[in-house]
Design a protein around this motif. Structure first.
Motif, PDB file in Angstrom:
ATOM      1  N   ILE A  40     -28.109  -0.220  20.346  1.00 28.12           N
ATOM      2  CA  ILE A  40     -27.865  -1.624  19.976  1.00 28.12           C
ATOM      3  C   ILE A  40     -27.428  -1.661  18.513  1.00 28.12           C
ATOM      4  N   ASN A  41     -26.363  -2.408  18.255  1.00 27.04           N
ATOM      5  CA  ASN A  41     -25.884  -2.495  16.878  1.00 27.04           C
ATOM      6  C   ASN A  41     -26.624  -3.589  16.118  1.00 27.04           C
ATOM      7  N   ASP A  42     -27.165  -3.215  14.957  1.00 22.46           N
ATOM      8  CA  ASP A  42     -27.786  -4.167  14.041  1.00 22.46           C
ATOM      9  C   ASP A  42     -29.097  -4.790  14.547  1.00 22.46           C
ATOM     10  N   ILE A  84     -15.843  11.050  18.965  1.00 20.07           N
ATOM     11  CA  ILE A  84     -15.121   9.912  18.393  1.00 20.07           C
ATOM     12  C   ILE A  84     -15.685   8.632  19.003  1.00 20.07           C
ATOM     13  N   SER A  85     -15.628   7.590  18.218  1.00 23.18           N
ATOM     14  CA  SER A  85     -16.175   6.312  18.650  1.00 23.18           C
ATOM     15  C   SER A  85     -15.075   5.272  18.536  1.00 23.18           C
ATOM     16  N   LEU A  86     -14.957   4.441  19.554  1.00 22.45           N
ATOM     17  CA  LEU A  86     -13.883   3.462  19.501  1.00 22.45           C
ATOM     18  C   LEU A  86     -14.261   2.172  20.226  1.00 22.45           C
ATOM     19  N   VAL A 103     -23.032   4.589  24.710  1.00 20.76           N
ATOM     20  CA  VAL A 103     -22.581   3.184  24.615  1.00 20.76           C
ATOM     21  C   VAL A 103     -23.352   2.468  23.519  1.00 20.76           C
ATOM     22  N   GLN A 104     -22.624   1.659  22.768  1.00 25.61           N
ATOM     23  CA  GLN A 104     -23.278   0.801  21.765  1.00 25.61           C
ATOM     24  C   GLN A 104     -22.820  -0.633  22.038  1.00 25.61           C
ATOM     25  N   ILE A 105     -23.790  -1.513  22.211  1.00 25.33           N
ATOM     26  CA  ILE A 105     -23.410  -2.915  22.388  1.00 25.33           C
ATOM     27  C   ILE A 105     -23.408  -3.553  20.999  1.00 25.33           C
ATOM     28  N   ASP A 161     -30.172  10.130  12.832  1.00 24.58           N
ATOM     29  CA  ASP A 161     -29.821  11.161  13.827  1.00 24.58           C
ATOM     30  C   ASP A 161     -28.317  11.433  13.865  1.00 24.58           C
ATOM     31  N   TYR A 162     -27.529  10.365  13.614  1.00 28.58           N
ATOM     32  CA  TYR A 162     -26.061  10.556  13.600  1.00 28.58           C
ATOM     33  C   TYR A 162     -25.446   9.544  12.662  1.00 28.58           C
ATOM     34  N   VAL A 163     -24.233   9.856  12.196  1.00 27.60           N
ATOM     35  CA  VAL A 163     -23.515   8.908  11.334  1.00 27.60           C
ATOM     36  C   VAL A 163     -22.168   8.561  11.960  1.00 27.60           C
ATOM     37  N   GLY A 164     -21.799   7.306  11.781  1.00 29.41           N
ATOM     38  CA  GLY A 164     -20.455   6.860  12.144  1.00 29.41           C
ATOM     39  C   GLY A 164     -19.604   7.020  10.903  1.00 29.41           C
ATOM     40  N   VAL A 165     -18.648   7.945  10.931  1.00 29.76           N
ATOM     41  CA  VAL A 165     -17.833   8.241   9.745  1.00 29.76           C
ATOM     42  C   VAL A 165     -16.553   7.410   9.824  1.00 29.76           C
ATOM     43  N   THR A 204     -10.239  -4.578  14.545  1.00 26.69           N
ATOM     44  CA  THR A 204     -11.465  -4.884  15.299  1.00 26.69           C
ATOM     45  C   THR A 204     -12.606  -5.302  14.377  1.00 26.69           C
ATOM     46  N   LYS A 205     -12.729  -4.606  13.252  1.00 29.79           N
ATOM     47  CA  LYS A 205     -13.856  -4.918  12.358  1.00 29.79           C
ATOM     48  C   LYS A 205     -13.422  -6.084  11.462  1.00 29.79           C
ATOM     49  N   LYS A 206     -14.090  -7.206  11.595  1.00 26.04           N
ATOM     50  CA  LYS A 206     -13.733  -8.384  10.794  1.00 26.04           C
ATOM     51  C   LYS A 206     -14.128  -8.122   9.350  1.00 26.04           C
ATOM     52  N   TRP A 260     -26.234   5.540  11.570  1.00 30.02           N
ATOM     53  CA  TRP A 260     -25.958   4.855  10.290  1.00 30.02           C
ATOM     54  C   TRP A 260     -24.459   4.921  10.026  1.00 30.02           C
ATOM     55  N   SER A 261     -23.855   3.821   9.526  1.00 29.82           N
ATOM     56  CA  SER A 261     -22.430   3.855   9.138  1.00 29.82           C
ATOM     57  C   SER A 261     -22.320   4.494   7.770  1.00 29.82           C
ATOM     58  N   VAL A 262     -21.457   5.520   7.675  1.00 32.08           N
ATOM     59  CA  VAL A 262     -21.337   6.247   6.406  1.00 32.08           C
ATOM     60  C   VAL A 262     -19.864   6.354   6.030  1.00 32.08           C
ATOM     61  N   LEU A 295     -17.701  10.947  23.441  1.00 31.12           N
ATOM     62  CA  LEU A 295     -16.888   9.736  23.613  1.00 31.12           C
ATOM     63  C   LEU A 295     -17.819   8.527  23.615  1.00 31.12           C
ATOM     64  N   TYR A 296     -17.881   7.885  22.444  1.00 34.06           N
ATOM     65  CA  TYR A 296     -18.896   6.876  22.140  1.00 34.06           C
ATOM     66  C   TYR A 296     -18.215   5.502  22.159  1.00 34.06           C
ATOM     67  N   LEU A 297     -18.503   4.704  23.192  1.00 33.64           N
ATOM     68  CA  LEU A 297     -17.878   3.386  23.328  1.00 33.64           C
ATOM     69  C   LEU A 297     -18.712   2.327  22.624  1.00 33.64           C
ATOM     70  N   VAL A 351     -30.648   2.472  17.914  1.00 35.74           N
ATOM     71  CA  VAL A 351     -30.065   1.394  17.094  1.00 35.74           C
ATOM     72  C   VAL A 351     -29.016   1.991  16.157  1.00 35.74           C
ATOM     73  N   HIS A 352     -27.991   1.214  15.881  1.00 32.11           N
ATOM     74  CA  HIS A 352     -27.015   1.609  14.855  1.00 32.11           C
ATOM     75  C   HIS A 352     -26.993   0.532  13.776  1.00 32.11           C
ATOM     76  N   VAL A 353     -27.162   0.932  12.530  1.00 37.05           N
ATOM     77  CA  VAL A 353     -27.081  -0.045  11.433  1.00 37.05           C
ATOM     78  C   VAL A 353     -26.061   0.387  10.388  1.00 37.05           C
TER      79      VAL A 353
HETATM   80  C1  LIG Z   1     -19.994  -0.002  12.131  1.00 38.48           C
HETATM   81  C2  LIG Z   1     -20.154   1.056  12.924  1.00 38.48           C
HETATM   82  C3  LIG Z   1     -19.753   2.363  12.516  1.00 38.48           C
HETATM   83  N1  LIG Z   1     -19.936   3.409  13.329  1.00 38.48           N
HETATM   84  C4  LIG Z   1     -20.481   3.235  14.537  1.00 38.48           C
HETATM   85  C5  LIG Z   1     -20.633   4.465  15.385  1.00 38.48           C
HETATM   86  F1  LIG Z   1     -19.456   5.021  15.561  1.00 38.48           F
HETATM   87  F2  LIG Z   1     -21.136   4.137  16.559  1.00 38.48           F
HETATM   88  F3  LIG Z   1     -21.415   5.347  14.764  1.00 38.48           F
HETATM   89  N2  LIG Z   1     -20.866   2.058  14.998  1.00 38.48           N
HETATM   90  C6  LIG Z   1     -20.744   0.932  14.259  1.00 38.48           C
HETATM   91  N3  LIG Z   1     -21.088  -0.188  14.677  1.00 38.48           N
END
Ligand SMILES: C=C1C=NC(C(F)(F)F)=NC1=N
Ligand SMILES: Cc1nc(C(=O)O)sc1CCOP(=O)(O)O
Ligand SMILES: [Mg+2]
Length: 539
Positions: free
Chosen positions: A74-76, A206-208, A42-44, A133-137, A145-147, A113-115, A12-14, A89-91
């Motif tokens: 940290i994002n970006d 899941i991430s939300l 947590v990701q800020i 290490d992980y991907v955000g699918v 939420t995502k502009k 990484w966002s994939v 559960l990834y906030l 870091v998440h990019v």
């Molecule tokens: C654009 C994004 C896509 N996925 C994720 C995560 F779910 F955390 F992997 N975080 C982001 N900021």
């Protein structure tokens, strides 16, 4: 504090967003509410915050995360991550290239990484296990939420393609989280359906953002999410999902339930099918309602033994169809989906694919070409098409039906000279990360019904569509103790037997229509499945 990567819990990834905080809450209070109730990562992510404020916020959030021993990503902003010694870091695809980020971060930090598509997985796999290490699918479902979103929603099917790519390119080290429009009404379906075709992995979490960050009661919201993630059974209909082999006795019991429960079968279907479908439904002791009024779907879904037949020959606006899917899913009443002409035109392909991401179907039924297209096994890939007769090889039909059943966690029906019925519900069981423990589509139980061809079936309107009415009646009429697979198999068996009987009694297609309704009525009310001409066999 350095987190061992193998110990990271992605379940559960906030991801934060301080632009949606309800009154009386702060970024930290929402994060802490999440951490207290089961957030594991947590990701800020504060896209519009000036660096100074961003660092202040990140340090505050970091303090709270340390209290709960949860990593902070940290994002970006790699600079900020390094400045505060964050855990990772998440990019995104358009941010600093992964190898550069890894060079700056060093080997022990978590890098995400966002994939959105398999080609990005191929790149990640080439970089090897020391990079991502992980991907955000995502983006799984539409989200506000995502502009300026660059990706259109991929749905669970898109996520399956990414999971398959991770397996195909052997990126076994890489973990996965789904993201985009995730909420309690779709999380179980996502975890259940997002499984690699080899059955070896499902999403690790899941991430939300908004479900927690915008929640007036973030504790309750997180608790609810935690319960869904830790659950093991997705009970999307109010009947049994156990995988048993149907017998004459179990089918007889289904018919007894249908005739005593008299289900209400709401048809959202094409004009040609409406009248005949209504008469077929009545012949089966059920009551049809041909309604495509959005404002009444919730009321209809709440009527006892309601059942929805969604036939995409319907001209109702897509919003109405989506509302119906949500309404019936919400009250765990069954939906039978008939993707008429699935990929015949671009319009239908798009409509059907969109509807397929909107909810859980108890049964997906189609003819050979619709099922083959759904399984992405179009004809030219099909060795099985016999050149002379053009007949489809049964093995290919079974394979396609199994793939549809597996990917949509549904009971898939492929109708034609031979009918295939496959139970892909896995009894509703689901699990983070481990997929179906290696069980694949071809391991799924398949029932074949062959009673020879009934050519005249093709000479009347709505014969295929009315099998949908029959299935929807049978499923809708089940008691909570009734079995979904028995109902679907019973419906197809009855329909095939009635077709055969009617074809021996009619003088032409006109009387065939009438004879078919008589035969359905007669066989249903007699309720002697052991006497029916069509027979079952296990494949
Ligand atoms: C654009 C994004 C896509 N996925 C994720 C995560 F779910 F955390 F992997 N975080 C982001 N900021
Ligand atoms: C941060 C982010 N990334 C996405 C992607 O698709 O990569 S979608 C998204 C926003 C998700 O917000 P919500 O949970 O409120 O729908
Ligand atoms: Mg980004």
């Amino acid at each position: 504090m350095v987190f061992a990567k193998k110990d990271v819990d992605y379940s559960l990834y906030l991801v934060t967003d301080s632009t949606m905080l309800p009154p009386g809450t702060t970024l930290c209070s929402q994060v802490e509410a999440g951490l207290k109730n089961g957030v594991t990562l947590v990701q800020i992510r504060e896209k519009d915050t000036e660096t100074k404020k961003f660092i202040e916020e990140a340090l505050e959030v970091q303090k709270v995360c340390k209290k709960y021993n949860v990593p902070l990503i940290i994002n970006d902003r790699i600079d900020v991550a390094m400045a505060i010694d964050a855990d990772g870091v998440h990019v995104g695809q358009d941010d600093m290239p992964i190898p550069m980020v890894r060079k700056l971060l060093g080997p022990s930090k978590i890098l995400g990484w966002s994939v959105g598509k398999p080609s990005e997985v191929e790149t990640l796999a080439k970089w090897g296990p020391d990079m991502v290490d992980y991907v955000g699918v995502g983006t799984l479902f539409s989200t506000l939420t995502k502009k300026n979103p660059k990706k259109s929603p991929m749905g669970p099917q898109g996520a399956i393609a990414v999971l398959d790519a991770l397996e195909d390119f052997k990126a076994s080290w890489c973990r996965t989280v789904g993201i985009g429009g995730l909420h309690p009404d779709n999380i179980q379906r996502v975890i259940c359906q997002c499984v690699a075709s080899n059955g070896k992995r499902s999403l690790d979490g899941i991430s939300l953002v908004s479900d927690i960050m915008a929640a007036p009661d973030a504790c309750a919201a997180t608790k609810r999410l935690r319960k869904l993630l830790d659950g093991i059974k997705y009970q999307f209909v109010d009947c049994k999902l156990n995988e048993t082999f149907p017998t004459a006795a179990s089918i007889q019991s289904v018919i007894c339930q249908v005739s005593s429960n008299r289900p209400l079968v709401q048809h959202m279907t094409n004009k040609v099918h409406q009248n005949f479908g209504a008469n077929v439904t009545l012949a089966l002791g059920s009551s049809p309602i041909m309604s495509e009024i959005e404002s009444e779907v919730s009321e209809l879904a709440r009527i006892p033994n309601s059942s929805l037949l969604l036939n995409t020959g319907s001209v109702a606006p897509i919003g109405t169809l989506k509302a119906a899917i949500s309404a019936y899913n919400e009250v765990k009443r069954p939906i039978t989906f008939d993707p008429v002409g699935y990929s015949a035109t671009e319009t239908r392909l798009c409509l059907n694919n969109t509807l397929l991401t909107c909810g859980q179907f108890a049964c997906i039924k189609g003819n050979c070409s619709e099922i083959l297209s759904l399984a992405k096994l179009n004809k030219d890939k099909m060795k099985g098409v016999d050149a002379s007769s053009g007949k489809m090889d049964v093995n290919m039909l079974v394979r396609a039906t199994q793939i549809v059943a597996f990917q949509y966690r549904t009971i898939a029906v492929c109708t034609g000279e031979v009918d295939c019925i496959v139970d892909g519900t896995f009894g509703g069981k689901y699990k983070l990360s481990s997929g179906t423990a290696g069980v694949t589509a071809e391991d799924l139980p398949c029932v074949i019904i062959e009673d020879g061809s009934i050519p005249i079936m093709g000479d009347i309107t709505a014969s295929g569509c009315s099998l949908g009415s029959t299935i929807a009646s049978f499923i809708g009429g089940l008691d909570p103790t009734g079995n979904l697979f028995d109902a679907v198999v019973g419906a197809v068996l009855l329909y095939k037997s009635a077709g055969k009987l009617a074809s021996t009694r009619c003088q032409g297609s006109g009387s065939f229509h009438v004879q078919l309704i008589d035969a359905l009525y007669q066989l249903f009310h007699e309720n002697k499945p052991e006497k029916w001409s069509a027979s079952l066999r296990k494949f």
